[in-house]
Enzyme design. Sequence first.
Site, PDB file in Angstrom:
ATOM      1  N   TYR A 176     -10.732  27.732 -80.029  1.00 41.58           N
ATOM      2  CA  TYR A 176      -9.703  26.805 -79.507  1.00 41.58           C
ATOM      3  C   TYR A 176      -8.312  27.266 -79.910  1.00 41.58           C
ATOM      4  CZ  TYR A 176      -7.800  22.145 -78.267  1.00 41.58           C
ATOM      5  OH  TYR A 176      -7.110  21.097 -77.684  1.00 41.58           O
ATOM      6  N   ARG A 199      -1.898  26.072 -74.896  1.00 39.67           N
ATOM      7  CA  ARG A 199      -3.096  25.229 -74.982  1.00 39.67           C
ATOM      8  C   ARG A 199      -2.782  23.780 -74.577  1.00 39.67           C
ATOM      9  NH1 ARG A 199      -5.412  25.195 -80.851  1.00 39.67           N
ATOM     10  NH2 ARG A 199      -4.026  23.421 -81.112  1.00 39.67           N
ATOM     11  N   ASP A 200      -3.819  23.103 -74.086  1.00 42.64           N
ATOM     12  CA  ASP A 200      -3.714  21.680 -73.731  1.00 42.64           C
ATOM     13  C   ASP A 200      -2.601  21.480 -72.694  1.00 42.64           C
ATOM     14  OD1 ASP A 200      -4.734  19.136 -73.979  1.00 42.64           O
ATOM     15  OD2 ASP A 200      -3.588  18.596 -75.753  1.00 42.64           O
ATOM     16  N   SER A 212      -2.373  18.316 -78.444  1.00 46.44           N
ATOM     17  CA  SER A 212      -3.009  19.472 -79.090  1.00 46.44           C
ATOM     18  C   SER A 212      -2.372  20.787 -78.671  1.00 46.44           C
ATOM     19  CB  SER A 212      -4.507  19.484 -78.791  1.00 46.44           C
ATOM     20  OG  SER A 212      -5.151  18.503 -79.561  1.00 46.44           O
ATOM     21  N   ASP A 232     -11.277  21.814 -72.609  1.00 44.36           N
ATOM     22  CA  ASP A 232     -10.302  21.383 -71.583  1.00 44.36           C
ATOM     23  C   ASP A 232      -9.743  22.500 -70.704  1.00 44.36           C
ATOM     24  OD1 ASP A 232     -10.615  18.992 -72.861  1.00 44.36           O
ATOM     25  OD2 ASP A 232      -8.552  18.806 -73.531  1.00 44.36           O
ATOM     26  N   ASP A 235      -7.167  12.477 -82.780  1.00 43.88           N
ATOM     27  CA  ASP A 235      -6.972  13.065 -81.440  1.00 43.88           C
ATOM     28  C   ASP A 235      -5.511  13.382 -81.157  1.00 43.88           C
ATOM     29  OD1 ASP A 235      -9.690  12.839 -80.736  1.00 43.88           O
ATOM     30  OD2 ASP A 235      -9.420  10.774 -80.077  1.00 43.88           O
TER      31      ASP A 235
END
Length: 457
Positions: free
Chosen positions: A181, A186-187, A193, A233, A412
Amino acid sequence: MLSTFSTTLSDTKMLSSVLALVAILPAFVAAQGAVWSQCGGQGWTGATTCVAGATCTVSSQYYSQCLPNSSGGTTTTVVTTTTGPTTTASAPTGSQTPAAGNPFTGHNIYLTPFYAAEVAAAAANITDATTKAKALSVANIPTFTWFDTVAKVPSLGTYLAAASAQGKSSGTPSLVQIIVYDLPDRDCAASASNGEFSIANNGQANYFNYIDQLVAQIKQFPDVRVVAIIEPDSLANLVTNLSVAKCANAQTTYLACVTYAIQQLNTLGNVYSYLDAGHAGWLGWPANLSPAAQLFASLYKNAGSPSFVRGLATNVANYNALSAASPDPITQGNSNYDEIHYIDALGPALTSAGFPAHFIVDQGRSGVQNIRQAWGDWCNVKGAGFGIRPTTNTGFTAIDAIVWAKPGGECDGTSNSSAARFDFHCALADADQPAPEAGTWFQEFFTTLVTKANPPL
Ligand code: BGC
């Protein structure tokens, strides 16, 4: 983490959530930070020291947290080294042909000491004896370890060494569960995140180096089996969120990076990969099933059909039931209202597209249902409880294992609207607040997971 293709929040509701958040902001600027509170990080203007019994510990550039001193060795201090392992990597002696069948069978799942220490520290701060005992028992339930920064990669070597030793002494080989990850940008459809690498700043090369470092660690322990979930994701965002500029811009890089990850891991002979496939409320909508299957299959084929890609991981860090007693009203309009319906619908599309239709399903925080106001709500859902325990006894041939992918108690996303990684989902009415940064410990959320666990702890 875990955006979906649609949001249903009205502007008015969002405004009231933001105002509610502003009302609680003074809690963040106390003279000395309480245990578990924020005490530093990018843009932080509140207290930088902690009450007696806690130490301000750097977690990331975004966040420092007051962690209890009695944490039994827990530390989230960032390891600053970014170099590879110093020991010489030996060639894997494992077979380059995957073992037949379910990769979880015949192995003991290694318990990550990092999560065990987080849980021990949390339990030490619970006064009610029954809840404390239940909390402590969580340390014996295997979760995945997220390698969300390159700095954490050396710790994988430590875990693999311990897992290897355990395998030798018990006579049953060990299995280590990891989450890859660290994509650049990212995200891309959310904020909570966002990662350390950016595409504009050498992100793809940095990511390849991150994968090389993971590979170098794993190569030293061919006797340990690794199960890897690849990039939560990322591919789901490419199926439904290309209207988001950051996702559209990331498309080529995500594909190149995920391809590199599965190809490199495939050379090792002991790593079984599951690509992340969102969840029922995301790719499970009937209109998204076929595009999703096409994307997984084309990526897989373009990568040379790596034989250790075993299938897909669903519901990672989400809250859906495996098999709901009845559809949650928020799922209305989607006949695939839980993970088993999603898997049953996606499986045939995968098979006909040429992708292996095996699954693992995260149930770590899915114990309580019908607690969300909208299916797209993914952040620290209030009232969540630990769910079905990890098992290979899944009752469904397509499902290799029920897993706990998200370590329950790790946050989260922050509810602090002035934080760099603030995402509005984390300030919705059904999000538990105040919440610290993504990945850091959220004590109140953890105790709720414990007390509402279903089946009970
Ligand atoms: C966070 C990561 C964290 C992971 C597991 C993600 O939402 O962004 O930093 O490692 O959750 O808690």
